[in-house]
Design a protein around this motif. Structure first.
Motif, short mmCIF file in Angstrom:
data_model
loop_
_atom_site.label_atom_id
_atom_site.label_comp_id
_atom_site.label_asym_id
_atom_site.label_seq_id
_atom_site.Cartn_x
_atom_site.Cartn_y
_atom_site.Cartn_z
N ASP A 1 0.83 -1.20 0.00
CA ASP A 1 0.00 0.00 0.00
C ASP A 1 0.86 1.25 0.00
O ASP A 1 0.56 2.22 -0.67
N ALA A 2 1.93 1.19 0.76
CA ALA A 2 2.80 2.37 0.85
C ALA A 2 3.36 2.68 -0.54
O ALA A 2 3.38 3.83 -0.97
N ARG A 3 3.77 1.66 -1.25
CA ARG A 3 4.34 1.88 -2.57
C ARG A 3 3.29 2.46 -3.52
O ARG A 3 3.52 3.43 -4.24
N GLN A 4 2.10 1.87 -3.49
CA GLN A 4 1.05 2.36 -4.39
C GLN A 4 0.66 3.80 -4.05
O GLN A 4 0.43 4.62 -4.94
N THR A 5 0.56 4.06 -2.75
CA THR A 5 0.18 5.42 -2.35
C THR A 5 1.25 6.40 -2.76
O THR A 5 0.97 7.51 -3.21
N LEU A 6 2.50 5.96 -2.61
CA LEU A 6 3.61 6.81 -2.99
C LEU A 6 3.58 7.11 -4.50
O LEU A 6 3.90 8.21 -4.93
N ASN A 7 3.17 6.11 -5.27
CA ASN A 7 3.05 6.36 -6.71
C ASN A 7 2.02 7.45 -6.98
O ASN A 7 2.22 8.29 -7.84
N TYR A 8 0.93 7.39 -6.24
CA TYR A 8 -0.08 8.44 -6.41
C TYR A 8 0.51 9.80 -6.05
O TYR A 8 0.27 10.80 -6.72
N LEU A 9 1.26 9.80 -4.96
CA LEU A 9 1.87 11.05 -4.52
C LEU A 9 2.77 11.60 -5.63
O LEU A 9 2.75 12.79 -5.96
N SER A 10 3.52 10.70 -6.22
CA SER A 10 4.44 11.14 -7.25
C SER A 10 3.69 11.60 -8.50
O SER A 10 4.13 12.51 -9.21
N THR A 11 2.52 11.02 -8.75
CA THR A 11 1.67 11.50 -9.84
C THR A 11 1.34 12.97 -9.65
O THR A 11 1.38 13.75 -10.60
N LEU A 12 1.01 13.34 -8.42
CA LEU A 12 0.64 14.73 -8.18
C LEU A 12 1.87 15.64 -8.17
O LEU A 12 1.84 16.74 -8.69
N TRP A 13 2.93 15.15 -7.57
CA TRP A 13 4.12 15.97 -7.45
C TRP A 13 4.77 16.18 -8.82
O TRP A 13 5.30 17.23 -9.12
N GLY A 14 4.70 15.15 -9.63
CA GLY A 14 5.25 15.27 -10.97
C GLY A 14 6.69 14.84 -11.09
O GLY A 14 7.25 14.80 -12.18
N TYR A 15 7.31 14.51 -9.97
CA TYR A 15 8.70 14.05 -9.98
C TYR A 15 8.81 12.89 -9.01
O TYR A 15 7.81 12.49 -8.40
N GLY A 16 10.02 12.40 -8.84
CA GLY A 16 10.22 11.26 -7.96
C GLY A 16 9.96 11.59 -6.50
O GLY A 16 9.97 12.74 -6.08
N VAL A 17 9.65 10.53 -5.73
CA VAL A 17 9.35 10.69 -4.31
C VAL A 17 10.06 9.59 -3.53
O VAL A 17 10.11 8.45 -3.98
N ILE A 18 10.59 9.96 -2.40
CA ILE A 18 11.20 8.95 -1.52
C ILE A 18 10.54 9.04 -0.15
O ILE A 18 10.32 10.14 0.35
#
Lengths: 435, 519
Positions: B481-498
């Protein structure tokens, strides 16, 4: 305080959202539909229409913690026997994973491994046909025309006198008469009676004379109105309207003939099944009753039920004529062409004993084609989709198809070709050249 | 239940309000009046204006789906919830609630047409007075929500999102909504000092922002040479820009709305809508137990009074008792009760217990609750509690030894290094305080929300966003879930997320999740 009755408000606010779920889970639902087609029987498809999709197709991830190891404290209720210091066996599966797993326990009322949809038959078929890239099945008509019967379709304001709907006409007439204030005949009669009564009395007092005067005026108005406002006016007239609707013939039989010799793989049978299924759904929409006869053949042919037809492997050589003979026999015996619409769908990989092809062709041409509405032959090509040379069977069928428009032959190599081929076969233009 | 004497003039005496099961609008009106009289004069409840809406069971399913809100924007997740409820309902796994009430002014209570006359009266007492009073007076709701505007705001949100769908397509809108929904628990300002939502001004500001941005947009700006100082002091600049971005920031949606570089302005507005709605519902789970307890206690009190006053007959009162006790049943741990409390059961028990402590205290109560025991003002004490506490502090303050005994609570210590679960406290003198602290802890928002903060952005490099989750070993995020949610976050941010998971005690990085630049 207000009390508002919302019951008459539009229902089904969530239909759009529900549609979006289907859209969202489309590939998963489609897979489920496909599986249930593969499992189900041809005539039951779409009847028991609940499908389950794995819940991850609709999973909504969030950041949440899980307890995996370490220490935690849990308060429970309903202690009957424990004292401090008691040690309990860990429940199966480990309390660690199970209970601590959901940070927002109770939100969804229990976990779900899969998500169950109840699809309407239309939704089901839509999804199924969509898989086959089916834009619009219903509009396609089989080339054979059938007699139409006139059927009531509402009212019209013109028509032949025999179709006059008296009740409706009179209802409108009454409404118009009331609306325009047409006096009733009884009113006239009453006024005339009173006039006659007054005229009989003499001498008349001043009052009576006045009354008589008024009454005569009234009579004049009444008569004028009666003359001007007709009892039945052309605008009142309503006729029953009839439209000629194509009357589907009530009965059809569909022969499914399949080569089940060893060369037909499961995948090929699956393609054949898709094709037969399409044909069945198609016929079912046109006919009240559709019977299916399954004939399989290798060296010899036999009539079998659906399960055996699709799932029981055979080996051996192939003699196609045996199946056609059997089909022809069954047809003559049980489905006389006078009262049945007969369709044949044959699926084969084109293998046949070379000595048999001539006999097959003549059977087809002389015995079968004259009595059937439509004969569809699909030749399923190998998954490699390498263009092979034409098989003998194909060549001989093509020769017959050239002058028999209701024999159609096509190649199918892949699932996605099923529908285009089907549509091609069942569209009006049988004369389009085969690619 | 403790004996409570009415503190107002007793309700005007009248005959039976109704007999039998059938209701009509006059019956509802009469019941409402009789209930209101008791609620106002005897209980001193203060409520928003009430609006009662009669709906069918099918409509109730709809209401359920949208957080109990009468209107919502379109999204597949609501359809999913709807199908879930519908399946459960059809298969008889779930009864429908008799009522749904929403925190708005006027306060709307939905009543199902299938309810009997008694149930309608009960529901009016429960929702239109119990919940309504709670919404209006509890500190959390007063601080965080703006009930007079919520309906208008939802209307705006629905219209706005529908217009976006028309202009930019379903898929583009869904992309943003999916991502924003995944982050909605990280989309609230949690700490006090936050101002109350002013949703009407919110809509106006949205319009103004749009207009301003439209008027300011000038493509020429993009071509201006930037003041690029190569070799400058990156560190100082970094610190400065971090401050400018307001880092660290725990409200992820807020940060994205303000700073995500690639979002179009309508996308920011949608994020804002999700954030506003999440913020609006933020208090609800923190006071659920108290809210249900308050409403249940209020309806039990009012219905009992109606019976005493001869306004409802014995049959009706039996029905009240029957359905109340259904609602307040707490299954034991061995009957599938699980580790969570039935909020109705615990809430009602605690309310009843407080009333008892005020009027008929035992010696034990006097030591445990010296300030309220025997004060004789049960209703005033309850009203104070309803207004000032949330679940966690309420339990910490008021969970009494008697209630712990009544529920036969015990505490398990689950230490995964041991092969056994240890019973380390039971309902006895030595255990009361431990149990009370543990129960309170499960209602602590800190335990049911995860603490995730944006701590850094690599502004001069590849713009990777750095987040931290402060936790402990063994209590990490569910990795998928964390990975999938992080992907969503990165969708909004537009760049990579850690996302780094940090041990709160040692500061060690326990694990790292990354999401790459969305394509």
């Amino acid at each position: 305080m207000d009390i508002i009755d919302r019951r008459p408000n539009p229902h089904g606010k969530n239909i759009e959202n529900r549609r979006r779920v289907l859209q969202r889970a489309r590939s998963a639902v489609q897979q489920a539909v496909r599986d249930s087609v593969a499992r189900g029987k041809i005539r039951e498809i779409g009847q028991g229409n609940a499908v389950s999709v794995p819940s991850d197709a609709l999973h909504e991830p969030t950041f949440h913690r899980v307890f995996t190891d370490g220490m935690r404290e849990i308060v429970l209720t309903g202690n009957k026997e424990f004292s401090r210091g008691d040690k309990l066996q860990r429940p199966q599966g480990g309390a660690g994973q199970g209970a601590g797993g959901d940070g927002q326990a109770g939100e969804n009322g229990g976990g779900e491994d899969s998500f169950r949809f109840v699809l309407s038959r239309d939704e089901f078929l839509d999804l199924f046909f969509d898989d086959l890239e089916l834009p619009d099945l219903v509009k396609r008509e089989i080339a054979t025309t059938e007699s139409g019967t006139p059927s009531r379709t509402g009212l019209s304001n013109e028509g032949s006198p025999s179709h006059l709907d008296l009740g409706r006409t009179m209802r409108r007439s009454i409404a118009r008469r009331i609306g325009l204030g047409r006096p009733k005949p009884d009113d006239l009669r009453a006024v005339e009676a009173r006039i006659a009564e007054l005229e009989d009395q003499r001498p008349l007092g001043a009052d009576a004379l006045d009354e008589l005067e008024t009454l005569r005026e009234q009579r004049g108005t009444i008569l004028r109105r009666l003359a001007r406002i007709p009892w039945v006016d052309p605008v009142d007239l309503r006729y029953r309207r009839y439209t000629v609707l194509p009357q589907p013939a009530t009965r059809a039989v569909m022969f499914c003939i399949m080569d089940v010799s060893g060369s037909m793989t499961e995948r090929m049978k699956d393609l054949a099944k898709q094709f037969f299924l399409l044909l069945h759904v198609f016929l079912e929409r046109r006919y009240k009753k559709v019977e299916i006869v399954f004939i399989r053949h290798a060296e010899s042919a036999e009539e079998v039920d659906e399960d055996v037809f699709f799932h029981d492997p055979r080996t051996g050589g192939t003699i196609v004529s045996s199946a056609l003979e059997l089909m022809s026999g069954i047809q003559r015996e049980r489905y006389p062409s006078g009262t049945w619409n007969i369709y044949v769908a044959q699926a084969s990989d084109g293998d046949n004993a070379s000595s048999d092809t001539q006999r097959t062709a003549s059977l087809l041409q002389d015995a079968i084609l004259p009595v059937v509405q439509y004969y569809a032959y699909i030749e399923i090509t190998g998954s490699g989709a390498v263009i092979r040379g034409e098989t003998d069977l194909w060549r001989s069928y093509r020769a017959i198809a050239d002058h028999n428009p209701h024999l159609a032959i096509r190649h199918v190599g892949d699932r996605k070709e099923i529908f285009p081929v089907f549509r091609d076969l069942f569209s009006r233009q049988h004369d389009t050249a085969e690619a | 239940m403790g004996q409570i004497t009415p503190n107002g003039p007793s309700a005007r005496r009248g005959g039976l309000l109704y007999t039998g099961n059938d209701w009509n609008f006059q019956v509802i009106r009469d019941c409402y009046d009789a209930i209101e009289e008791i609620a106002r004069t005897e209980l001193g409840l203060e409520t928003y204006a009430n609006r009662i809406e009669i709906i069918t069971s099918e409509q109730m399913l709809d209401v359920y789906t949208a957080h109990g809100m009468p209107l919502g924007y379109k999204h597949w997740s609501f359809g999913k919830r709807f199908i879930g409820h519908e399946n459960a309902y059809r298969r008889g796994l779930m009864g429908l609630a008799y009522e749904v009430v929403i925190n708005s002014d006027p306060c709307i209570s939905y009543l199902m047409e299938e309810n009997s006359a008694t149930m309608q009266a009960l529901v009016i007492a429960h929702a239109a007075f119990g919940h309504n009073h709670f919404f209006r007076n509890n500190r959390l709701f007063r601080e965080w929500t703006d009930p007079s505007e919520i309906l208008g705001y939802l209307e705006f949100a629905r219209g706005y999102i529908a217009r976006c769908e028309e202009r930019h397509g379903l898929r583009a809108v869904e992309r943003i909504l999916d991502a924003a929904h995944a982050l909605q628990n990280q989309g609230v300002h949690r700490h006090s000092g936050a101002r109350k939502l002013d949703l009407k001004a919110e809509q106006q500001r949205a319009r103004d922002r749009r207009a301003y941005e439209d008027s300011m947009f000038n493509d020429l700006w993009r071509t201006l040479p930037t003041e690029d100082a190569p070799g400058g002091d990156h560190r100082a600049e970094d610190a400065l820009s971090r401050r400018r971005l307001g880092l660290p920031e725990e409200n992820l949606l807020y940060f994205l709305e303000k700073h995500a570089p690639r979002l179009a302005s309508w996308e920011r507005e949608i994020i804002r809508i999700v954030r506003m709605v999440a913020q609006y519902f933020y208090p609800q789970p923190q006071v659920k137990m108290m809210n249900e307890g308050c409403a249940t206690w209020v309806h039990a009190y009012i219905m009992r009074r109606l019976h005493e006053l001869g306004r409802i007959d014995d049959a009706a009162y039996l029905e009240v008792i029957h359905s109340t006790s259904n609602v307040i049943t707490q299954l034991g741990f061995d009957a599938g009760g699980g580790p969570s409390f039935n909020p109705y059961a615990l809430g009602y028990a605690m309310m009843t217990d407080i009333a008892r402590i005020c009027t008929e205290p035992t010696a034990e109560d006097r030591t445990w609750f010296p300030d309220i025991a025997g004060n004789g003002d049960a209703i005033g004490t309850l009203r104070h509690a309803w207004a000032e506490y949330r679940d966690e502090s309420f339990i910490q303050q008021f969970l009494s030894p008697k209630t712990i005994r009544d529920f036969r609570m015990f505490r398990l210590r689950d230490d995964t290094s041991q092969p056994y679960l240890l019973v380390d406290a039971i309902h006895d003198e030595a255990g009361y305080r431990d149990i009370r602290r543990s129960v309170a802890l499960t209602y602590d928002p800190g335990t049911f929300y995860t603490e995730i903060e944006i701590v850094d952005v690599d502004l001069l490099g590849d713009r990777t966003l750095v987040l931290e989750h402060r936790s402990r070993a063994g209590q990490l995020l569910q990795p998928n879930d964390a990975r999938q949610t992080l992907n969503y976050l990165s969708t909004l941010w537009g760049y990579g997320v850690i996302l780094k998971e940090i041990d709160t005690q040692t500061g060690a990085v326990l694990t790292t999740h990354t999401a790459n630049v969305p394509t």
